[in-house]
Scaffold this motif. Structure first.
Motif, PDB file in Angstrom:
ATOM      1  N   THR A 135      59.931  21.333 -19.103  1.00 40.78           N
ATOM      2  CA  THR A 135      59.619  21.449 -20.526  1.00 40.78           C
ATOM      3  C   THR A 135      58.538  22.477 -20.801  1.00 40.78           C
ATOM      4  O   THR A 135      58.668  23.305 -21.713  1.00 40.78           O
ATOM      5  N   LEU A 136      57.454  22.454 -20.013  1.00 46.36           N
ATOM      6  CA  LEU A 136      56.302  23.309 -20.302  1.00 46.36           C
ATOM      7  C   LEU A 136      56.219  24.574 -19.455  1.00 46.36           C
ATOM      8  O   LEU A 136      55.430  25.474 -19.775  1.00 46.36           O
ATOM      9  N   ALA A 137      56.987  24.668 -18.389  1.00 43.64           N
ATOM     10  CA  ALA A 137      56.886  25.836 -17.496  1.00 43.64           C
ATOM     11  C   ALA A 137      57.109  27.165 -18.218  1.00 43.64           C
ATOM     12  O   ALA A 137      56.332  28.110 -18.012  1.00 43.64           O
ATOM     13  N   PRO A 138      58.124  27.289 -19.068  1.00 43.03           N
ATOM     14  CA  PRO A 138      58.297  28.577 -19.757  1.00 43.03           C
ATOM     15  C   PRO A 138      57.099  28.946 -20.631  1.00 43.03           C
ATOM     16  O   PRO A 138      56.676  30.106 -20.662  1.00 43.03           O
ATOM     17  N   MET A 139      56.522  27.956 -21.316  1.00 46.46           N
ATOM     18  CA  MET A 139      55.357  28.219 -22.152  1.00 46.46           C
ATOM     19  C   MET A 139      54.142  28.600 -21.294  1.00 46.46           C
ATOM     20  O   MET A 139      53.413  29.531 -21.623  1.00 46.46           O
ATOM     21  N   ALA A 140      53.941  27.894 -20.190  1.00 48.55           N
ATOM     22  CA  ALA A 140      52.811  28.195 -19.305  1.00 48.55           C
ATOM     23  C   ALA A 140      52.934  29.605 -18.732  1.00 48.55           C
ATOM     24  O   ALA A 140      51.942  30.339 -18.654  1.00 48.55           O
ATOM     25  N   GLU A 141      54.132  29.994 -18.365  1.00 49.82           N
ATOM     26  CA  GLU A 141      54.353  31.348 -17.834  1.00 49.82           C
ATOM     27  C   GLU A 141      54.058  32.402 -18.894  1.00 49.82           C
ATOM     28  O   GLU A 141      53.374  33.393 -18.625  1.00 49.82           O
ATOM     29  N   ARG A 142      54.544  32.195 -20.116  1.00 50.43           N
ATOM     30  CA  ARG A 142      54.266  33.146 -21.200  1.00 50.43           C
ATOM     31  C   ARG A 142      52.771  33.210 -21.501  1.00 50.43           C
ATOM     32  O   ARG A 142      52.225  34.290 -21.734  1.00 50.43           O
ATOM     33  N   PHE A 143      52.105  32.058 -21.505  1.00 51.02           N
ATOM     34  CA  PHE A 143      50.671  32.015 -21.761  1.00 51.02           C
ATOM     35  C   PHE A 143      49.916  32.820 -20.705  1.00 51.02           C
ATOM     36  O   PHE A 143      49.071  33.652 -21.035  1.00 51.02           O
ATOM     37  N   PHE A 144      50.215  32.573 -19.434  1.00 49.59           N
ATOM     38  CA  PHE A 144      49.521  33.290 -18.368  1.00 49.59           C
ATOM     39  C   PHE A 144      49.757  34.796 -18.479  1.00 49.59           C
ATOM     40  O   PHE A 144      48.819  35.585 -18.382  1.00 49.59           O
ATOM     41  N   HIS A 145      51.012  35.203 -18.703  1.00 55.87           N
ATOM     42  CA  HIS A 145      51.304  36.632 -18.840  1.00 55.87           C
ATOM     43  C   HIS A 145      50.588  37.242 -20.042  1.00 55.87           C
ATOM     44  O   HIS A 145      50.093  38.368 -19.967  1.00 55.87           O
TER      45      HIS A 145
END
Length: 129
Positions: A90-100
């Motif tokens: 659920t949150l992995a795509p958001m976490a990846e975008r946030f980090f990038h």
């Protein structure tokens, strides 16, 4: 042990390193500036060295970018549970975008916060409190 290879010329990266070093951790954390001779000698074969946050385990496992960010959280006592949440479907795509988003804009963000770029291998920032 985990070795966190970070950009010591980046004020945000240095602040994050100071914050991590002050946190209780489940594993021993070693911090190594990516531009240092030791980083090049030990991890010169890592293609992302100097371009991304890199974490290397004592077993030789390597994580870079968002995965390295999550491994850093996983190592910290108060943040391990969040590392699991943020790496889930659920949150992995958001976490990846946030980090990038933070990583690619770190110089502009530091300037906006009034943090000067570092000229040497270490910033003269106040320790995280």
């Amino acid at each position: 042990m985990l070795t966190v290879v970070y950009d010591a010329a980046c004020p945000i990266c240095v602040r994050c390193r100071e914050w991590m070093a002050a946190q209780p951790a489940y594993v021993v954390l070693e911090f190594l500036p990516s531009g240092s001779r030791e980083a090049r000698q030990r991890f010169g074969q890592v293609p992302w060295l100097g371009e991304e946050l890199v974490v290397v385990s004592d077993a030789g496992e390597v994580w870079a970018g968002p995965a390295a960010f999550l491994v850093c959280l996983w190592a910290l006592v108060e943040w391990r549970e969040w590392s699991y949440r943020l790496s889930g479907p659920t949150l992995a795509p958001m976490a990846e975008r946030f980090f990038h988003a933070i990583s690619t804009r770190r110089k502009r963000l530091a300037a906006w916060l009034g943090w000067q770029a570092c000229e040497t291998a270490a910033c003269n920032l106040h320790p995280y409190r």
